[in-house]
Design an enzyme around this catalytic site. Structure first.
Site, PDB file in Angstrom:
ATOM      1  N   VAL A  52      27.159  50.790  72.648  1.00  0.00           N
ATOM      2  CA  VAL A  52      25.792  50.309  72.435  1.00  0.00           C
ATOM      3  C   VAL A  52      25.019  50.256  73.761  1.00  0.00           C
ATOM      4  CG1 VAL A  52      24.413  48.326  71.671  1.00  0.00           C
ATOM      5  CG2 VAL A  52      26.490  48.948  70.408  1.00  0.00           C
ATOM      6  N   HIS A  88      32.932  39.512  81.375  1.00  0.00           N
ATOM      7  CA  HIS A  88      33.282  40.770  80.706  1.00  0.00           C
ATOM      8  C   HIS A  88      32.677  41.896  81.528  1.00  0.00           C
ATOM      9  CE1 HIS A  88      33.755  43.575  77.159  1.00  0.00           C
ATOM     10  NE2 HIS A  88      32.941  44.240  77.951  1.00  0.00           N
ATOM     11  N   LYS A 102      44.906  47.732  69.232  1.00  0.00           N
ATOM     12  CA  LYS A 102      44.691  47.059  70.511  1.00  0.00           C
ATOM     13  C   LYS A 102      45.978  46.490  71.098  1.00  0.00           C
ATOM     14  CE  LYS A 102      40.863  44.584  70.773  1.00  0.00           C
ATOM     15  NZ  LYS A 102      39.923  43.532  70.311  1.00  0.00           N
ATOM     16  N   GLU A 131      37.393  48.282  78.913  1.00  0.00           N
ATOM     17  CA  GLU A 131      36.882  46.911  79.039  1.00  0.00           C
ATOM     18  C   GLU A 131      37.892  45.996  79.730  1.00  0.00           C
ATOM     19  OE1 GLU A 131      33.765  46.567  75.347  1.00  0.00           O
ATOM     20  OE2 GLU A 131      35.717  45.649  75.040  1.00  0.00           O
ATOM     21  N   ARG A 173      34.589  55.816  72.359  1.00  0.00           N
ATOM     22  CA  ARG A 173      33.335  56.254  71.749  1.00  0.00           C
ATOM     23  C   ARG A 173      32.184  55.924  72.687  1.00  0.00           C
ATOM     24  NH1 ARG A 173      31.143  51.176  70.622  1.00  0.00           N
ATOM     25  NH2 ARG A 173      32.708  49.607  70.149  1.00  0.00           N
ATOM     26  N   GLY A 214      33.852  44.478  67.483  1.00  0.00           N
ATOM     27  CA  GLY A 214      32.631  43.711  67.251  1.00  0.00           C
ATOM     28  C   GLY A 214      32.861  42.204  67.287  1.00  0.00           C
ATOM     29  N   GLY A 215      33.908  41.761  68.000  1.00  0.00           N
ATOM     30  CA  GLY A 215      34.184  40.323  68.129  1.00  0.00           C
ATOM     31  C   GLY A 215      34.801  39.698  66.884  1.00  0.00           C
ATOM     32  N   GLU A 256      47.085  36.885  73.418  1.00  0.00           N
ATOM     33  CA  GLU A 256      46.754  37.015  74.831  1.00  0.00           C
ATOM     34  C   GLU A 256      46.547  35.615  75.389  1.00  0.00           C
ATOM     35  OE1 GLU A 256      43.257  39.413  75.440  1.00  0.00           O
ATOM     36  OE2 GLU A 256      44.356  41.282  75.133  1.00  0.00           O
ATOM     37  N   LYS A 257      46.835  35.465  76.658  1.00  0.00           N
ATOM     38  CA  LYS A 257      46.458  34.242  77.355  1.00  0.00           C
ATOM     39  C   LYS A 257      44.927  34.201  77.328  1.00  0.00           C
ATOM     40  CE  LYS A 257      46.821  30.943  80.565  1.00  0.00           C
ATOM     41  NZ  LYS A 257      47.140  29.652  79.944  1.00  0.00           N
TER      42      LYS A 257
HETATM   43  P1  ADP Z   1      36.366  43.558  70.399  1.00  0.00           P
HETATM   44  O1  ADP Z   1      37.327  44.636  70.036  1.00  0.00           O
HETATM   45  O2  ADP Z   1      35.947  42.753  69.241  1.00  0.00           O
HETATM   46  O3  ADP Z   1      35.254  44.060  71.253  1.00  0.00           O
HETATM   47  P2  ADP Z   1      37.621  42.479  72.805  1.00  0.00           P
HETATM   48  O4  ADP Z   1      39.097  42.445  72.909  1.00  0.00           O
HETATM   49  O5  ADP Z   1      36.909  43.525  73.562  1.00  0.00           O
HETATM   50  O6  ADP Z   1      37.229  42.540  71.281  1.00  0.00           O
HETATM   51  O7  ADP Z   1      37.054  41.048  73.212  1.00  0.00           O
HETATM   52  C1  ADP Z   1      35.731  40.659  72.943  1.00  0.00           C
HETATM   53  C2  ADP Z   1      35.292  39.538  73.861  1.00  0.00           C
HETATM   54  O8  ADP Z   1      36.162  38.408  73.729  1.00  0.00           O
HETATM   55  C3  ADP Z   1      35.344  39.869  75.337  1.00  0.00           C
HETATM   56  O9  ADP Z   1      34.165  40.489  75.756  1.00  0.00           O
HETATM   57  C4  ADP Z   1      35.535  38.509  75.959  1.00  0.00           C
HETATM   58  O10 ADP Z   1      34.304  37.812  76.032  1.00  0.00           O
HETATM   59  C5  ADP Z   1      36.400  37.807  74.980  1.00  0.00           C
HETATM   60  N1  ADP Z   1      37.828  37.939  75.339  1.00  0.00           N
HETATM   61  C6  ADP Z   1      38.656  38.918  74.951  1.00  0.00           C
HETATM   62  N2  ADP Z   1      39.910  38.740  75.428  1.00  0.00           N
HETATM   63  C7  ADP Z   1      39.862  37.609  76.156  1.00  0.00           C
HETATM   64  C8  ADP Z   1      40.844  36.851  76.896  1.00  0.00           C
HETATM   65  N3  ADP Z   1      42.115  37.226  76.957  1.00  0.00           N
HETATM   66  N4  ADP Z   1      40.432  35.710  77.505  1.00  0.00           N
HETATM   67  C9  ADP Z   1      39.159  35.295  77.411  1.00  0.00           C
HETATM   68  N5  ADP Z   1      38.209  35.951  76.731  1.00  0.00           N
HETATM   69  C10 ADP Z   1      38.541  37.089  76.105  1.00  0.00           C
HETATM   70  P1  ADP Z   2      30.030  47.809  71.942  1.00  0.00           P
HETATM   71  O1  ADP Z   2      31.516  47.651  71.843  1.00  0.00           O
HETATM   72  O2  ADP Z   2      29.543  49.197  71.878  1.00  0.00           O
HETATM   73  O3  ADP Z   2      29.474  47.056  73.066  1.00  0.00           O
HETATM   74  P2  ADP Z   2      29.861  46.195  69.557  1.00  0.00           P
HETATM   75  O4  ADP Z   2      31.185  45.599  69.846  1.00  0.00           O
HETATM   76  O5  ADP Z   2      28.718  45.303  69.260  1.00  0.00           O
HETATM   77  O6  ADP Z   2      29.370  47.130  70.722  1.00  0.00           O
HETATM   78  O7  ADP Z   2      30.059  47.236  68.382  1.00  0.00           O
HETATM   79  C1  ADP Z   2      29.152  48.290  68.173  1.00  0.00           C
HETATM   80  C2  ADP Z   2      28.924  48.515  66.728  1.00  0.00           C
HETATM   81  O8  ADP Z   2      30.085  48.931  66.094  1.00  0.00           O
HETATM   82  C3  ADP Z   2      28.450  47.325  65.976  1.00  0.00           C
HETATM   83  O9  ADP Z   2      27.570  47.805  64.984  1.00  0.00           O
HETATM   84  C4  ADP Z   2      29.714  46.739  65.382  1.00  0.00           C
HETATM   85  O10 ADP Z   2      29.431  46.043  64.199  1.00  0.00           O
HETATM   86  C5  ADP Z   2      30.469  48.007  65.114  1.00  0.00           C
HETATM   87  N1  ADP Z   2      31.905  47.936  65.297  1.00  0.00           N
HETATM   88  C6  ADP Z   2      32.560  47.685  66.440  1.00  0.00           C
HETATM   89  N2  ADP Z   2      33.885  47.807  66.269  1.00  0.00           N
HETATM   90  C7  ADP Z   2      34.068  48.135  64.985  1.00  0.00           C
HETATM   91  C8  ADP Z   2      35.219  48.423  64.193  1.00  0.00           C
HETATM   92  N3  ADP Z   2      36.455  48.381  64.687  1.00  0.00           N
HETATM   93  N4  ADP Z   2      35.022  48.749  62.920  1.00  0.00           N
HETATM   94  C9  ADP Z   2      33.800  48.790  62.399  1.00  0.00           C
HETATM   95  N5  ADP Z   2      32.678  48.556  63.097  1.00  0.00           N
HETATM   96  C10 ADP Z   2      32.816  48.224  64.358  1.00  0.00           C
HETATM   97 MG    MG Z   3      35.429  44.906  73.111  1.00  0.00          MG
END
Ligand code: ADP
Ligand code: ADP
Ligand code: MG
Length: 453
Positions: free
Chosen positions: A298, A209, A117, A278, A295, A165-166, A201-202
């Site tokens: 969900v 989102h 990322k 995103e 990919r 997945g946060g 990140e800031k």
């Molecule tokens: P993941 O790979 O776990 O999905 P993301 O980078 O997509 O992680 O971020 C997941 C969530 O975290 C976002 O949907 C948003 O709610 C929050 N988020 C991510 N980056 C930022 C940011 N720079 N500032 C505020 N919220 C953020």
């Molecule tokens: P989406 O990004 O599709 O909105 P999620 O962030 O909830 O959904 O992730 C979708 C599924 O993939 C979940 O079951 C989550 O646990 C899994 N997942 C997401 N990112 C990863 C990762 N980098 N490695 C393993 N599992 C992941």
């Molecule tokens: Mg994400």
């Protein structure tokens, strides 16, 4: 040209959904399952099914060699990885090709370009896509991180470069707390993704989102399928998603900006198949790239509902080499759709996953309702996998209709014996904040606190 047989390298609702699409098209399907999933619906949904090992994913659903051997042995021509598990695994995508199988997804190079990322930010930026102010690539040590955080201004967000997945993400509101956040995100990155790299990140305050679904074929043609809004989250993970975004719908120039930026980011890496770009969007309407998921996602059904496009169907056709015959100018948004993720978890106890035995299980059959599920009656939800047991997708001519349909359907959904977030979701959909779409990504957690949970 189309495939005759496809192996599904996943479980749960997405494996069932892929099996249904394959059946509808007369394509043979092969499922794989762990010992814990011997009675799972996805096993019965496919034409053939093979056990790939014990319950833990590392010994079953992530057993690349065995899964590929089964694909070859059964005469499958392609592998659909679903989401999670092997879907963003470059080595698996490469191994498919080596084994003479088509990986239904982007090229390994595209997965790699967006998989890290920290690196993805640079790629998006180079493509002219605005990114959140932050570190240029990974941060190497605590001093460097402190310097960057100071120049960005607190609060900042520490993120694991391999995260998903946060997981592996921490908000830091003052300098004294930075070192601890760095350590915890490095640890989570290492344990969950095998990658301790972190970046900064800031932290955008109270953002929304918003993400853009794209589809590209192998002949240089791509389209976007508009946006989804997924601001209703807990622990940085989506719970309710909708399309179109109510925030974007009143701002045509924002839709133009987001969709253009998404197409640019995808094109710049020669993207193929379905993907999602995103963004976080500030209350002022400024938008910033956060990551690209290479990919199927969900929440893809809400996009299917408003565009009429069968995303999994197109994934199969594109992987088989067919040209994408959808033209951008023919795509329109019809009505509104809302997805609720139903989890085996306890909203009264910090949304802790709550495995258990499902007794009666009766999904609602109501107008405008689609239920995608991977469980059924008399089924054990185990602690080994993601606790999401079903997705309820409500659509209608407008957002208010979709909302009331979703509430009625959540009410009618019979899930006995298991603690779920079903009634919590129904309550959330009934709030004034949801009705006005006046939420941001931290609203749900504030709501939970205010309602005394
Ligand atoms: P993941 O790979 O776990 O999905 P993301 O980078 O997509 O992680 O971020 C997941 C969530 O975290 C976002 O949907 C948003 O709610 C929050 N988020 C991510 N980056 C930022 C940011 N720079 N500032 C505020 N919220 C953020
Ligand atoms: P989406 O990004 O599709 O909105 P999620 O962030 O909830 O959904 O992730 C979708 C599924 O993939 C979940 O079951 C989550 O646990 C899994 N997942 C997401 N990112 C990863 C990762 N980098 N490695 C393993 N599992 C992941
Ligand atoms: Mg994400």
């Amino acid at each position: 040209m189309a495939f005759k047989k496809v192996l599904i390298a996943n479980r749960g609702e997405i494996a069932c959904r892929i099996a249904a699409v394959l059946r509808q098209r007369g394509i043979g399907s092969v499922a794989v399952y762990s010992e814990a999933d011997a009675n799972a619906p996805h096993v019965r949904a496919a034409d053939e099914a093979y056990c790939v090992g014990p319950a833990p994913v590392a010994q079953s659903y992530l057993n690349r060699d065995l899964i590929l051997e089964i694909a070859q042995r059964t005469g499958a021509e392609a592998v659909h990885p679903g989401y999670g598990l092997l879907s963003e695994n470059t080595a698996f995508a490469r191994a498919c090709t080596v084994a003479g199988l088509v990986f239904i997804g982007p090229t390994p190079e595209a997965i790699e370009a967006m998989g890290d990322k920290a690196q993805a930010r640079a790629t998006a930026k180079a493509a002219g896509c605005p990114v959140v102010p932050g570190s240029d690539g990974p941060v190497h040590d605590d001093e460097e991180a402190a310097r960057i955080a100071e120049s960005l201004g607190y609060p900042v967000l520490v993120k694991a470069a391999g995260g998903g997945g946060g997981i592996g993400m921490a908000v830091v509101d003052r300098p004294e707390r930075l070192a601890r956040a760095l350590t915890s995100c490095r640890d989570r990155g290492r344990s969950s993704f095998g990658n301790p790299t972190v970046y900064l990140e800031k932290y955008i305050e109270r953002p929304r989102h918003i993400e853009v679904q794209v589809l590209f074929d192998h002949h240089g043609h791509g389209v976007h399928l508009f946006e989804r809004e997924c601001s209703v989250q807990r622990r940085h993970q989506k719970v309710i998603e909708e399309a179109p975004s109510p925030f974007v719908s009143t701002r045509p120039e924002l839709r133009q900006g987001l969709t253009d930026a998404a197409l640019r980011a995808a094109s710049s890496i020669g993207y193929r198949n379905a993907g999602t770009v995103e963004f976080v969007v500030g209350q002022d309407g400024e938008y910033y790239f956060i990551e690209m998921n290479t990919r199927l996602q969900v929440e893809h059904p809400v996009t299917e509902a408003i565009t009429g496009v069968d995303i999994i169907g197109w994934q199969l056709d594109i992987a088989a080499g067919a040209p994408l015959t959808i033209r951008q100018e023919d795509l329109t948004i019809r009505g509104a759709a809302i997805e609720c993720r139903i989890y085996a978890e306890d909203p009264e106890k910090s949304f802790m996953p709550k495995p258990g035995h499902i007794g009666a299980f009766v999904p609602p059959v109501l107008e405008g309702i689609r239920v995608d599920t991977g469980v059924g009656p008399d089924f054990d939800v185990t602690p080994y996998y993601d606790p999401m047991i079903a997705k309820l997708i409500a659509s209608g001519p407008d957002r208010a209709t979709a909302t009331s349909r979703a509430r009625a359907a959540l009410d009618a959904f019979v899930i006995d014996g298991l603690t779920t977030n079903r009634t919590f979701l129904r309550e959330v959909l009934g709030t004034e904040t949801f009705a006005a779409a006046a939420y941001d990504t931290s609203w749900l957690e504030r709501y939970v606190k205010e309602t005394g949970r």
